[in-house]
Scaffold this active site. Structure first.
Site: not given
Length: 587
Positions: A49, A286, A296
């Site tokens: 994204e 992850r 993030k």
RNA sequence: UGGCCUGUGGUGCAAUUGGCAGCACGUCUGACUCUGGAUCAGAAGGUUCCAGGUUCGAUUCCUGGCAGGCCAGCCA
């Protein structure tokens, strides 16, 4: 059936590295190829994204997706999952492309945007409405939340759940036309408000957002939610293996439900048309790294709060930060290759990354001499005006990199750390009365020490040299226990050197005394700027991005801040330092 | 009194599908060396989360626990 034991690495040298067993995803791909599940195709995608900068965690995903495609003769798309205009920006679209390319991957002509599929998605949504699998709901966000129930209590049906298909069709069309305000209505999937999986409790497919989109402008005021959109994007692109992270595990039933819902009634001879492609979603853990944060949100907070100097601060685990620091992409790829892929939430020791960096740079970086914390040395018996050009090897690991000349003269700088007036045990370097070698230079012996009368600080050393040892060899075969790096004071170039350390002083920055903020674990000494440091003249005109090994010190990279006549070096990583370890043990 | 997923040396991953638990990083020794780098040789380090069961034999299969992760955005 032979199990595949060999795999081709993405290494720049193109060498085939010996067998490493297949991770669970590659095992699935191998099996799918064997059974011809997808007609021999392997199609993956990296779907960021565009709402932030990429970090090394993304690099794991990038290397996985592009790596699998490459390894199995497939293709990998770069697709922006841009379904939320309120968070996304063109700046991120650009930086992400730059980072993926820099890492060494190529999506060729397959650069896609989810937003380019909005019309198709809308048409499929209309189909679901007609099949009475979706409905327009007038509940506000907080009411929807109330109706959803909790983890242990089932939810309640929306009062709008049983609207007719005709009414829903009309309302949905008017949603698109912009007749309603943000949040006034949603389109929801009609699944099961009592489902144990919260994602299946009539999830929202579309929300109203009167916002300008970086790609589609003001064309749309309704935007698809991730769960509805993502599988369709994959389907449109013919993705075979849709690889994502673990938190999407319990979204998979929904991923499958949406595609199955579209396919219901489709098939050979159906007026609706053929079935759409149904990819397989696979989830992996992850990447987490010690001494840093990867979320993030936290990265954004560090940047916006000026705890670091922008997204490319060399202390950040962002791709742009690593790049600026000087970390080569080859090292990142090797790292991603070594950490493996599994479903267990684990934290990789940052020392493995550092090992990969050293390993690559050791073979490729030009060696050079630089003195970070200078201490003046005067060679009393060396002729005052004399200058010699001594031969130095550029890379002992690679003879093809050749040699260079380094000027030697009476006044030199050596590293302060390389001299001790009162040397502790196992300290092999220079001390009063002791002889050491100057690399590629001469053997020198320390004769006297000059100190500042006020502070007691050592200001310069007087030494003598043995002319017979020119180049660093002693004809009589006598040994010295240390070789020091040095620069000629009158020839050296003054530069700035930035020493970076871990951003956080704790292995796990999120571990705080209760109530404490994770930022309290920031390492106050993560950046140390040394001005001036001295470097041999051969690198005076080095270009930003050039990487060197400063002998005996570490690997360094010319920073973007450098200007002509004012070089700035970033420390990428130190060399392994046995003495530092001994000293630490001695206390 | 929810669902899904995961537990293997300090860390990260393997184990040919039931056959003496291996590799890498890290740690420690030593050798070599004009980088205390690199390289080479070696060592230590495991109750495979626990308890039962099946089996000649279980990291692997079964049952039951325990621990950890994720999920209640109109974020992705």
């Amino acid at each position: 059936m032979a199990k595949i034991h060999d795999r081709v690495d993405a290494n720049s040298d193109g060498a085939t590295t010996p067998a490493r067993s297949l991770d669970f995803i590659r095992t699935i791909v191998t099996e799918d190829l064997r059974t011809n599940k997808w007609g021999g195709r392997v199609q993956t995608r990296f779907p960021p994204e565009p709402n932030g900068y990429l970090h090394i965690g993304h690099a794991k995903s990038i290397c996985l997706n592009f790596g699998i495609a490459k390894q199995f003769g497939g293709m990998c798309n770069l697709r922006f999952d841009d379904t939320n205009p309120t968070a996304e920006e063109e700046e991120y679209v650009q930086s992400i492309q730059h980072d993926v390319k820099w890492l060494g991957w190529d999506w060729e002509d397959r650069l896609y945007f989810a937003s380019d599929y909005f019309e198709q998605m809308y048409q499929w949504a209309v189909e679901l409405i007609k099949k009475e699998k979706a409905y327009v709901c007038d509940l506000r966000a907080d009411e929807t939340s109330q109706h959803r129930g909790t983890l242990t209590k089932q939810g309640n049906d929306s009062p709008y759940r049983n609207r007719t298909a005709a009414e829903n069709l009309d309302l949905f069309e008017r949603m698109r036309k912009g007749e309603f305000s943000d949040g006034a209505k949603t389109l929801r999937a009609k699944i099961d408000m009592a489902h144990a999986n919260m994602n299946m409790r009539d999830p929202v497919m579309y929300r109203i957002l009167h916002a300008t989109h970086h790609n589609t402008g003001d064309k749309w005021c309704i935007y698809p939610m991730y769960d509805w959109a993502h599988g369709l994007e994959d389907s449109i692109e013919g993705i075979t293996h849709s690889i994502c992270t673990l938190e999407f595990e319990d979204h998979r039933p929904l991923y499958d439900w949406f595609i199955d819902a579209i396919n219901e009634g489709r098939g050979p001879g159906s007026p609706q048309g053929e079935k759409v492609h149904h990819p397989q979603q696979i989830e992996f853990a992850r990447l987490e790294l010690t001494y840093t944060v990867m979320s993030k949100r936290k990265l954004l907070e560090l940047v916006k709060g000026k705890y670091v100097n922008g997204w490319d601060d060399p202390r950040l685990p962002t791709i742009s930060g690593l790049r600026r620091r000087g970390v080569p992409p080859e090292a990142i790829r090797e790292f991603c290759d070594r950490i493996g892929v599994a479903k267990f939430n684990s934290t990789i020791d940052v020392q493995l990354l550092e090992h990969c960096i050293r390993d690559y740079l050791n073979k490729t970086a030009m060696r050079v001499m630089a003195v970070l914390r200078p201490l003046k040395v005067i060679i009393d018996n060396y002729p005052g005006g004399q200058v010699e050009e001594l031969d130095a090897i550029n890379n002992p690991e690679d003879a093809s990199m050749g040699t260079r000349k380094v000027p030697f003269s009476q006044v030199l700088y050596i590293e302060r750390d390389d001299f001790r007036e009162d040397p502790p045990k196992q300290f092999f370097r220079l001390a009063p009365g002791r002889e050491v070698r100057l690399r590629y230079g001469y053997f020198i012996t320390c004769k006297s020490v000059v100190k500042d009368p006020k502070t007691g600080e050592v200001t310069e050393l007087h030494c003598t040299y043995d002319p017979a040892t020119r180049g660093g060899d002693s004809p009589d075969g006598r040994k010295v226990k240390a070789t020091l790096h040095w620069v000629s004071a009158s020839h050296a170039v003054q530069v700035e050197v930035r020493l970076y350390d871990h951003l956080f002083s704790k292995e796990n920055p999120n571990e705080t005394p209760d109530g404490g903020d994770w930022k309290s674990n920031l390492n106050p000494n993560s950046l140390d700027s040394l001005i001036p440091a001295y470097i041999e003249p051969s690198v005076a005109s080095a270009a930003p991005g050039s990487r060197y090994q400063f002998e005996r010190v570490g690997y360094f990279c010319v920073d973007l801040d450098s200007t002509i006549g004012k070089l700035v070096f970033n420390r990428i990583v130190t060399l392994k330092d046995t003495w530092a370890k001994i000293e630490k043990k001695q206390g």
